[in-house]
Write a protein that holds these residues in place. Structure first.
Motif, PDB file in Angstrom:
ATOM      1  N   ASP A 109      54.971  36.353  66.324  1.00  0.00           N
ATOM      2  CA  ASP A 109      55.448  36.959  67.561  1.00  0.00           C
ATOM      3  C   ASP A 109      54.273  37.072  68.532  1.00  0.00           C
ATOM      4  O   ASP A 109      53.736  36.063  68.977  1.00  0.00           O
ATOM      5  CB  ASP A 109      56.114  38.302  67.289  1.00  0.00           C
ATOM      6  CG  ASP A 109      56.933  38.773  68.478  1.00  0.00           C
ATOM      7  OD1 ASP A 109      57.274  37.932  69.344  1.00  0.00           O
ATOM      8  OD2 ASP A 109      57.233  39.968  68.570  1.00  0.00           O
ATOM      9  N   THR A 110      53.826  38.289  68.875  1.00  0.00           N
ATOM     10  CA  THR A 110      52.690  38.440  69.784  1.00  0.00           C
ATOM     11  C   THR A 110      51.472  39.017  69.075  1.00  0.00           C
ATOM     12  O   THR A 110      50.540  39.490  69.726  1.00  0.00           O
ATOM     13  CB  THR A 110      53.070  39.344  70.973  1.00  0.00           C
ATOM     14  OG1 THR A 110      53.533  40.604  70.473  1.00  0.00           O
ATOM     15  CG2 THR A 110      54.145  38.702  71.830  1.00  0.00           C
ATOM     16  N   ASP A 111      51.477  38.978  67.749  1.00  0.00           N
ATOM     17  CA  ASP A 111      50.346  39.465  66.971  1.00  0.00           C
ATOM     18  C   ASP A 111      49.714  38.326  66.188  1.00  0.00           C
ATOM     19  O   ASP A 111      50.355  37.306  65.917  1.00  0.00           O
ATOM     20  CB  ASP A 111      50.786  40.537  65.963  1.00  0.00           C
ATOM     21  CG  ASP A 111      51.214  41.823  66.635  1.00  0.00           C
ATOM     22  OD1 ASP A 111      50.816  42.066  67.797  1.00  0.00           O
ATOM     23  OD2 ASP A 111      51.947  42.602  65.996  1.00  0.00           O
ATOM     24  N   ALA A 136      47.630  39.684  69.705  1.00  0.00           N
ATOM     25  CA  ALA A 136      47.057  38.346  69.875  1.00  0.00           C
ATOM     26  C   ALA A 136      46.234  38.226  71.148  1.00  0.00           C
ATOM     27  O   ALA A 136      45.180  37.573  71.162  1.00  0.00           O
ATOM     28  CB  ALA A 136      48.171  37.300  69.858  1.00  0.00           C
ATOM     29  N   HIS A 137      46.683  38.852  72.237  1.00  0.00           N
ATOM     30  CA  HIS A 137      46.011  38.667  73.520  1.00  0.00           C
ATOM     31  C   HIS A 137      44.639  39.317  73.576  1.00  0.00           C
ATOM     32  O   HIS A 137      43.884  39.084  74.534  1.00  0.00           O
ATOM     33  CB  HIS A 137      46.887  39.209  74.659  1.00  0.00           C
ATOM     34  CG  HIS A 137      47.067  40.698  74.613  1.00  0.00           C
ATOM     35  ND1 HIS A 137      47.987  41.312  73.799  1.00  0.00           N
ATOM     36  CD2 HIS A 137      46.432  41.694  75.282  1.00  0.00           C
ATOM     37  CE1 HIS A 137      47.923  42.623  73.966  1.00  0.00           C
ATOM     38  NE2 HIS A 137      46.994  42.880  74.864  1.00  0.00           N
ATOM     39  N   CYS A 138      44.286  40.102  72.549  1.00  0.00           N
ATOM     40  CA  CYS A 138      42.985  40.774  72.523  1.00  0.00           C
ATOM     41  C   CYS A 138      41.947  40.030  71.683  1.00  0.00           C
ATOM     42  O   CYS A 138      40.793  40.464  71.622  1.00  0.00           O
ATOM     43  CB  CYS A 138      43.129  42.194  71.978  1.00  0.00           C
ATOM     44  SG  CYS A 138      44.109  43.302  73.016  1.00  0.00           S
ATOM     45  N   THR A 139      42.357  38.957  71.041  1.00  0.00           N
ATOM     46  CA  THR A 139      41.460  38.262  70.118  1.00  0.00           C
ATOM     47  C   THR A 139      41.309  36.789  70.502  1.00  0.00           C
ATOM     48  O   THR A 139      42.199  36.208  71.119  1.00  0.00           O
ATOM     49  CB  THR A 139      42.000  38.333  68.679  1.00  0.00           C
ATOM     50  OG1 THR A 139      43.186  37.543  68.581  1.00  0.00           O
ATOM     51  CG2 THR A 139      42.316  39.771  68.275  1.00  0.00           C
ATOM     52  N   LEU A 154      56.227  31.114  75.152  1.00  0.00           N
ATOM     53  CA  LEU A 154      55.255  32.106  75.587  1.00  0.00           C
ATOM     54  C   LEU A 154      55.902  33.142  76.488  1.00  0.00           C
ATOM     55  O   LEU A 154      55.691  34.354  76.319  1.00  0.00           O
ATOM     56  CB  LEU A 154      54.098  31.413  76.301  1.00  0.00           C
ATOM     57  CG  LEU A 154      53.038  32.342  76.899  1.00  0.00           C
ATOM     58  CD1 LEU A 154      52.336  33.128  75.801  1.00  0.00           C
ATOM     59  CD2 LEU A 154      52.024  31.534  77.715  1.00  0.00           C
ATOM     60  N   GLU A 155      56.689  32.684  77.456  1.00  0.00           N
ATOM     61  CA  GLU A 155      57.340  33.618  78.375  1.00  0.00           C
ATOM     62  C   GLU A 155      58.272  34.569  77.632  1.00  0.00           C
ATOM     63  O   GLU A 155      58.327  35.764  77.924  1.00  0.00           O
ATOM     64  CB  GLU A 155      58.105  32.853  79.452  1.00  0.00           C
ATOM     65  CG  GLU A 155      57.203  32.147  80.455  1.00  0.00           C
ATOM     66  CD  GLU A 155      56.211  33.103  81.098  1.00  0.00           C
ATOM     67  OE1 GLU A 155      56.621  34.201  81.531  1.00  0.00           O
ATOM     68  OE2 GLU A 155      55.027  32.752  81.160  1.00  0.00           O
ATOM     69  N   ALA A 156      59.008  34.039  76.667  1.00  0.00           N
ATOM     70  CA  ALA A 156      59.931  34.886  75.899  1.00  0.00           C
ATOM     71  C   ALA A 156      59.162  35.951  75.121  1.00  0.00           C
ATOM     72  O   ALA A 156      59.604  37.100  75.009  1.00  0.00           O
ATOM     73  CB  ALA A 156      60.760  34.025  74.959  1.00  0.00           C
ATOM     74  N   ARG A 157      58.010  35.589  74.605  1.00  0.00           N
ATOM     75  CA  ARG A 157      57.241  36.546  73.816  1.00  0.00           C
ATOM     76  C   ARG A 157      56.539  37.580  74.683  1.00  0.00           C
ATOM     77  O   ARG A 157      56.397  38.747  74.286  1.00  0.00           O
ATOM     78  CB  ARG A 157      56.231  35.810  72.936  1.00  0.00           C
ATOM     79  CG  ARG A 157      56.903  34.946  71.887  1.00  0.00           C
ATOM     80  CD  ARG A 157      55.929  34.465  70.829  1.00  0.00           C
ATOM     81  NE  ARG A 157      56.578  33.533  69.918  1.00  0.00           N
ATOM     82  CZ  ARG A 157      56.033  33.054  68.814  1.00  0.00           C
ATOM     83  NH1 ARG A 157      54.812  33.437  68.472  1.00  0.00           N
ATOM     84  NH2 ARG A 157      56.681  32.206  68.040  1.00  0.00           N
ATOM     85  N   LEU A 158      56.091  37.166  75.867  1.00  0.00           N
ATOM     86  CA  LEU A 158      55.437  38.127  76.750  1.00  0.00           C
ATOM     87  C   LEU A 158      56.428  39.139  77.313  1.00  0.00           C
ATOM     88  O   LEU A 158      56.068  40.278  77.600  1.00  0.00           O
ATOM     89  CB  LEU A 158      54.728  37.397  77.894  1.00  0.00           C
ATOM     90  CG  LEU A 158      53.473  36.602  77.520  1.00  0.00           C
ATOM     91  CD1 LEU A 158      52.877  35.942  78.752  1.00  0.00           C
ATOM     92  CD2 LEU A 158      52.439  37.488  76.841  1.00  0.00           C
ATOM     93  N   GLY A 159      57.685  38.710  77.461  1.00  0.00           N
ATOM     94  CA  GLY A 159      58.720  39.643  77.897  1.00  0.00           C
ATOM     95  C   GLY A 159      58.555  40.146  79.314  1.00  0.00           C
ATOM     96  O   GLY A 159      58.696  41.345  79.581  1.00  0.00           O
ATOM     97  N   GLY A 160      58.225  39.251  80.230  1.00  0.00           N
ATOM     98  CA  GLY A 160      58.099  39.651  81.626  1.00  0.00           C
ATOM     99  C   GLY A 160      56.690  40.066  81.974  1.00  0.00           C
ATOM    100  O   GLY A 160      55.719  39.577  81.401  1.00  0.00           O
ATOM    101  N   ASP A 161      56.563  41.017  82.890  1.00  0.00           N
ATOM    102  CA  ASP A 161      55.245  41.420  83.382  1.00  0.00           C
ATOM    103  C   ASP A 161      54.891  42.857  83.002  1.00  0.00           C
ATOM    104  O   ASP A 161      54.100  43.521  83.675  1.00  0.00           O
ATOM    105  CB  ASP A 161      55.176  41.251  84.909  1.00  0.00           C
ATOM    106  CG  ASP A 161      55.104  39.787  85.313  1.00  0.00           C
ATOM    107  OD1 ASP A 161      54.689  38.963  84.476  1.00  0.00           O
ATOM    108  OD2 ASP A 161      55.478  39.469  86.455  1.00  0.00           O
ATOM    109  N   ARG A 162      55.483  43.351  81.921  1.00  0.00           N
ATOM    110  CA  ARG A 162      55.109  44.687  81.456  1.00  0.00           C
ATOM    111  C   ARG A 162      53.653  44.679  80.988  1.00  0.00           C
ATOM    112  O   ARG A 162      53.208  43.720  80.342  1.00  0.00           O
ATOM    113  CB  ARG A 162      56.014  45.133  80.301  1.00  0.00           C
ATOM    114  CG  ARG A 162      57.471  45.321  80.691  1.00  0.00           C
ATOM    115  CD  ARG A 162      58.220  46.048  79.572  1.00  0.00           C
ATOM    116  NE  ARG A 162      58.097  45.329  78.312  1.00  0.00           N
ATOM    117  CZ  ARG A 162      58.915  44.353  77.933  1.00  0.00           C
ATOM    118  NH1 ARG A 162      59.891  43.964  78.739  1.00  0.00           N
ATOM    119  NH2 ARG A 162      58.749  43.764  76.765  1.00  0.00           N
ATOM    120  N   PRO A 163      52.901  45.734  81.282  1.00  0.00           N
ATOM    121  CA  PRO A 163      51.490  45.784  80.867  1.00  0.00           C
ATOM    122  C   PRO A 163      51.350  45.617  79.359  1.00  0.00           C
ATOM    123  O   PRO A 163      52.191  46.072  78.571  1.00  0.00           O
ATOM    124  CB  PRO A 163      51.034  47.178  81.321  1.00  0.00           C
ATOM    125  CG  PRO A 163      51.957  47.520  82.442  1.00  0.00           C
ATOM    126  CD  PRO A 163      53.286  46.919  82.074  1.00  0.00           C
TER     127      PRO A 163
END
Length: 259
Positions: A109-111, A136-139, A154-163
């Motif tokens: 997913d995003t990890d 994932a985005h921190c490593t 990628l877009e589906a996993r980021l889920g929009g523009d939430r911080p």
């Protein structure tokens, strides 16, 4: 150590010709490339064909291609591959070369989940551990893996523009900024993390591909900031890329495949 059997070596040489770009070869082509006697090549090709390691090309008399037995062996080998075990083996070699901490991780997913870790002999406090999950985005490994996803996934996993969650004050928390950052990683083919998951550590990472050319993992080299410099970054980038390529080769990757 026993001696090599010349006939077996020559048979393997014939099979390994097909690791190149040729889908099929004729006996004269094999003879020319290997510099073997014509009768020897004829006997070896006949034997390999009889055992289904080579097969005749339909409609092209005298041409040969890999046979079904090579596929069966390759499939059996692939089923027995253990990414974590292979990753640890390659990571150990990289760590011995640079005496820094080396990781292999996969994306869920995003990890990222770390499946292998070989520590430096230096005492370094790390947030990572084999089996641990991190954003994932921190490593470096995570950003490398995110960058290799198709845009729609990628877009589906980021889920929009939430911080996004932060691990340090240098973590990327803006999805638009992350998208731009990942685009740069795609162009370079390597990812860099500077104190984004640990305020005292930076990392470089490269992608690991399987036999189909799909990115299935990433390998990173982590270094404390006291040893981090532009020169050291370049050195460790080269080692991470080489290590990832070695692991990819162990997984059956031969080059090419998806971009």
């Amino acid at each position: 150590m026993g001696r090599l059997v010349p006939a077996v070596t020559r048979a393997m040489d014939i099979l390994e010709l097909f690791l190149g770009t040729d889908d099929s070869l004729s006996a004269p082509e094999i003879t020319r490339r290997l510099g073997l006697p014509r009768t020897t090549v004829h006997e070896l090709v006949t034997t390999l064909t009889a055992r289904n390691y080579l097969g005749s090309v339909p409609g092209q008399p005298g041409r040969y291609r890999l046979g079904v037995r090579t596929y069966q062996l390759g499939s059996a080998f692939g089923e027995r591959l253990d990414l974590a075990a292979e990753g640890r083996e390659v990571a150990r070699g990289v760590a011995e070369t640079c005496d820094e901490t080396v990781h292999v991780a996969i994306l869920e997913d995003t990890d990222v989940i770390y499946i292998a870790k070989v520590d430096s002999t230096h005492a370094v406090r790390m947030v990572s551990a084999a089996g641990r999950r991190l954003p994932a985005h921190c490593t470096a490994v995570g950003k490398m893996l995110l960058a290799c996803l198709p845009d729609a996934v990628l877009e589906a996993r980021l889920g929009g523009d939430r911080p996004l969650a932060a691990m340090t004050d240098r973590s990327i928390t803006s999805p638009p900024a992350l998208r731009r950052h990942l685009a740069g990683i795609r162009e370079r083919g390597v990812a860099v993390e500077e104190r984004e998951s640990n305020p005292d550590v930076s990392c470089v990472a490269a992608p690991v591909r399987d036999s189909a050319g799909q990115v299935v993992a990433a390998m990173s080299v982590s270094v404390p900031m006291i040893r981090w410099s532009d020169t050291r970054q370049r050195e460790l980038t080269d080692l991470a890329v080489k290590g990832a390529q070695d692991l990819s080769a162990r997984l059956g990757y031969r080059g090419g495949g998806p971009a």
